[in-house]
Design a protein around this motif. Structure first.
Motif, short mmCIF file in Angstrom:
data_model
loop_
_atom_site.label_atom_id
_atom_site.label_comp_id
_atom_site.label_asym_id
_atom_site.label_seq_id
_atom_site.Cartn_x
_atom_site.Cartn_y
_atom_site.Cartn_z
N LEU A 57 0.83 -1.20 0.00
CA LEU A 57 0.00 0.00 0.00
C LEU A 57 0.86 1.25 0.00
N ASP A 58 1.86 1.28 0.85
CA ASP A 58 2.73 2.45 0.94
C ASP A 58 3.51 2.68 -0.36
N ALA A 59 3.97 1.60 -0.97
CA ALA A 59 4.71 1.73 -2.23
C ALA A 59 3.80 2.28 -3.33
N TYR A 60 2.58 1.79 -3.35
CA TYR A 60 1.63 2.25 -4.37
C TYR A 60 1.31 3.72 -4.18
N ASN A 98 -9.72 4.97 -3.01
CA ASN A 98 -9.96 3.73 -2.28
C ASN A 98 -8.76 3.33 -1.43
N ALA A 99 -7.57 3.48 -1.99
CA ALA A 99 -6.36 3.12 -1.25
C ALA A 99 -6.15 4.05 -0.05
N LEU A 100 -6.47 5.31 -0.22
CA LEU A 100 -6.30 6.26 0.88
C LEU A 100 -7.30 6.01 2.00
N THR A 143 -8.17 16.26 6.05
CA THR A 143 -6.89 15.60 5.87
C THR A 143 -6.50 15.62 4.40
N THR A 144 -5.28 16.07 4.11
CA THR A 144 -4.83 16.13 2.72
C THR A 144 -3.84 15.01 2.42
N HIS A 145 -3.81 14.65 1.16
CA HIS A 145 -2.94 13.58 0.67
C HIS A 145 -2.31 14.07 -0.63
#
Length: 244
Positions: free
Chosen positions: A49-52, A78-80, A104-106
């Motif tokens: 997940l983190d790599a993606y 969806n991943a977030l 929350t920002t990404h």
């Protein structure tokens, strides 16, 4: 304005490049079954997940084709949401996370955005496709199921059709009950998305949108009511997800 900056980038002339969703696809295949999410398995393979999401953060949106951008943004959303759950293991539901949707920002495609930005400022208004609601999973039992595969720009239309059909034939989302058509509250919250003639595949009413893709029982009921049965909007619960 972060929303405006992202929208401007997406609305640039479409590119031709593709984006590889391999890590997300692998994680979904191992962790999602019959609409249920095994967050324990997600946690065990958090590295995927983190790599993606690290690659999503720097994705070159302007170089991607229009379907690829849709797929990337929906997969990122969806991943977030999955990451939000993993980052808050003590919660009982995602709504307990303050600001999870609008504060929350990404980093996505080089922009700092909220989940609401992705859904309401880009995907809905830019693509004008009601099927977006069946592609986004809000990590709640009442929302559309998380698919066990990543969306892919090359297969996007067929995938969105499949997700729409799965949702509209799911008796937990659409069913006949007490002489009414009981449907997900999606259709109340976003009525215009399903009935605006300028949107792809929209219909004149919610029953008219549902009918072509529903079960035989639901189709027959809609027809028996002249195509416009009484609607009951409700949060039709999905089974509980696996515990984290």
């Amino acid at each position: 304005n972060l929303d405006a900056a992202l929208v401007a980038s997406v609305m640039m002339e479409s590119g031709t490049e593709r984006f590889d969703h391999a890590e997300w696809s692998r994680l979904l295949a191992a962790s999602v079954s019959s609409g249920l999410v095994d967050y324990g398995r997600m946690k065990a393979e958090r590295n995927l997940l983190d790599a993606y999401l690290a690659r999503v953060a720097e994705a070159p949106l302007a170089k991607l084709s229009r379907p690829e951008v849709f797929a990337l943004l929906a997969n990122a959303y969806n991943a977030l949401t999955v990451r939000a759950i993993l980052d808050h293991p003590a919660i009982k539901g995602i709504k307990e996370i303050p600001g999870v949707w609008d504060k929350t920002t990404h980093r996505v495609g080089g922009f700092q955005v909220t989940l609401d930005t992705v859904e309401h400022a880009v995907l809905r208004p830019f693509y004008q496709d009601p099927r977006v609601h069946f592609a986004l999973n809000c990590a709640s039992r009442s929302c559309a199921a998380l698919p066990p595969y990543a969306l892919d720009g090359a297969q996007l239309d067929a995938q969105l059709d499949a997700l729409r059909n799965a949702f509209l034939t799911d008796p937990k989302q659409v069913r006949v009950e007490n002489g009414e058509l009981a449907v997900s509250s999606y259709f109340k919250w976003f009525t215009g998305d399903f009935t605006n003639p300028e949107w792809k595949g929209a219909a004149k009413s919610i029953p008219a949108y549902v009918r072509p893709h529903a079960t035989a029982v639901v189709r027959a009921f809609i027809d028996s009511k002249g195509g416009e049965p009484e609607l009951e909007f409700r949060l039709l619960r999905r089974p509980r997800e696996f515990a984290l």
